[in-house]
Structure formats: structure tokens, C-alpha cells
Design an enzyme around this catalytic site. Structure first.
Site, short mmCIF file in Angstrom:
data_model
loop_
_atom_site.label_atom_id
_atom_site.label_comp_id
_atom_site.label_asym_id
_atom_site.label_seq_id
_atom_site.Cartn_x
_atom_site.Cartn_y
_atom_site.Cartn_z
N ASP A 1 39.20 87.02 14.75
CA ASP A 1 37.78 86.97 14.39
C ASP A 1 37.27 88.31 13.91
O ASP A 1 36.31 88.38 13.14
CB ASP A 1 36.95 86.48 15.58
CG ASP A 1 37.12 84.98 15.83
OD1 ASP A 1 37.72 84.29 14.98
OD2 ASP A 1 36.65 84.52 16.88
N HIS B 1 33.46 80.54 12.42
CA HIS B 1 34.54 79.71 11.88
C HIS B 1 34.02 78.57 11.02
O HIS B 1 32.93 78.07 11.25
CB HIS B 1 35.36 79.09 13.02
CG HIS B 1 35.89 80.09 13.99
ND1 HIS B 1 35.90 79.85 15.34
CD2 HIS B 1 36.43 81.31 13.82
CE1 HIS B 1 36.43 80.88 15.97
NE2 HIS B 1 36.75 81.79 15.07
N LYS C 1 29.92 69.41 13.60
CA LYS C 1 30.10 69.60 15.04
C LYS C 1 28.83 69.25 15.79
O LYS C 1 27.72 69.45 15.28
CB LYS C 1 30.43 71.07 15.35
CG LYS C 1 31.71 71.55 14.74
CD LYS C 1 31.93 73.03 15.02
CE LYS C 1 33.24 73.51 14.39
NZ LYS C 1 33.44 74.95 14.60
N TYR D 1 32.54 70.54 22.31
CA TYR D 1 31.97 70.12 21.05
C TYR D 1 32.79 69.02 20.42
O TYR D 1 34.01 68.97 20.53
CB TYR D 1 31.77 71.29 20.09
CG TYR D 1 32.98 72.13 19.79
CD1 TYR D 1 33.72 71.94 18.64
CD2 TYR D 1 33.37 73.13 20.67
CE1 TYR D 1 34.84 72.73 18.36
CE2 TYR D 1 34.47 73.93 20.40
CZ TYR D 1 35.20 73.71 19.24
OH TYR D 1 36.30 74.48 18.98
#
Length: 185
Positions: free
Chosen positions: A169, A63, A73, A133
Site C-alpha cells: 500500500d 484499493h 462493496k 464487507y
């Protein structure tokens, strides 16, 4: 310093090894200290924390978000073991299209810093895994993008051949298709 910062094969992706204080009671560690992270080149204001739980063989990713909602991140596995991957999508980067992967686990307590301009994904290698995260920008569904996890040109060496992938996905385009559509950074 409570952290060791190790630049990986893609130097902008940084493995963060915290200093862990353990004794018979358990352990203590700092997971984030803005001043130390800034000294290591990790800048920006992290505005949101996310938490996911997945079972063995689940692959989440790859992603990314497009500008103006691109995200950096800091990823950490707090339970179980994951194989965490970052793919460089910055067109003018010398490492464009390259990837790095590391094991993050509750045991090693490592974290991975992934800057803006990268796709991110992880594969669960334990019975279950919980991943948290930090991100430095909000999630904006209209700016979300992805790369198919098994893109032959990117050629990520996943430790499991047949992961469990969501329908979404499983439909992401290849990097080559994103280049042709001019949908990269």
C-alpha cells in the site's frame, strides 16, 4: 423500512443506517435485504463476504479492481472504529478525484456502499477493528490497483498523521500517475 439510506457528497456513495432493536438481552438488526437495497439504488449480486482484523493506526488501501473485475462493496465495522474512505475514479464523473469519509463502528452499526469505479480504504481508530464487507465480483490479483494513501492531489484528511501501511500500500501511484498511465475506469 429497516434501513435509512443517505447519499453523501458523492451521491453514488451511500451511508446505510440500519434499524436496531435493542433490549436487555442485546440487539437485533438486518444487515442486508436485497429488495430494500435495490429500492435505494444499490443493485447487483453480492457474491463474496470478506473479513479483516487490524490494530490501531493500520490503514488498508486505497484499493480498487479494474474491469472486468471491478467491485462494488458494502462495508461494515463489527468491532471497534474505522474511518472509511471512498475516492471517485470514474473519469467522466462530476466528482472525479473527490473523496468522502465516514466513521463506521460497532456502536453506530452503519455501513457504507461503495460502487464500482471507486478506490476504497480505511483507517483503524480503536485498539483493534474487525471489518466485514460484501463484494459483487471476485478478487482478481492481475486487475488490482491502488492509489497512495497520502496523495497530495486527492488530499484525504485522515485522522492520524502517521498510519501503519503495508509495503504494497505504500507503493501505490498517485492519481495523477494513474491518469498518465491511462489505468482508470
Amino acid at each position: 423500512m429497516p434501513f435509512e439510506f443517505k447519499r453523501l457528497e458523492i451521491p453514488d456513495v451511500i451511508l446505510i443506517k440500519p434499524r436496531v432493536f435493542e433490549d436487555e438481552r442485546g440487539f437485533f438488526m438486518e444487515t442486508y435485504k436485497k429488495s430494500d437495497f435495490e429500492k435505494a439504488g444499490i443493485r447487483g449480486e453480492f457474491i463474496q463476504d470478506n473479513h479483516s482484523k487490524s490494530k490501531y493506526g493500520v490503514l488498508r488501501g486505497l484499493h480498487f479492481q479494474r474491469e472486468p473485475y471491478a467491485q462494488a462493496k458494502i462495508v461494515r465495522c463489527i468491532r471497534g472504529v474505522i474511518y472509511d474512505v471512498a475516492v471517485d475514479l470514474r473519469r467522466n464523473s462530476p466528482t472525479f478525484g473527490k473523496w468522502v469519509g465516514v466513521i463506521l463502528s460497532e456502536h453506530n452499526k452503519y455501513q457504507l456502499y461503495i460502487p464500482r469505479g471507486f478506490a476504497h480504504g480505511f483507517l483503524v481508530l480503536s485498539d483493534e477493528a474487525e471489518v466485514i464487507y460484501k463484494v459483487d465480483n471476485i478478487y482478481a490479483p492481475d486487475y488490482e490497483g491502488g492509489i497512495i494513501w497520502n496523495d497530495p492531489d486527492v488530499n484525504i484528511q485522515w485522522p492520524i498523521d502517521e498510519p501503519i501501511v503495508s509495503k504494497k500500500d505504500g507503493r501505490w501511484p498517485t492519481l495523477k500517475e494513474l491518469i498518465e498511465r491511462d489505468e482508470l475506469f
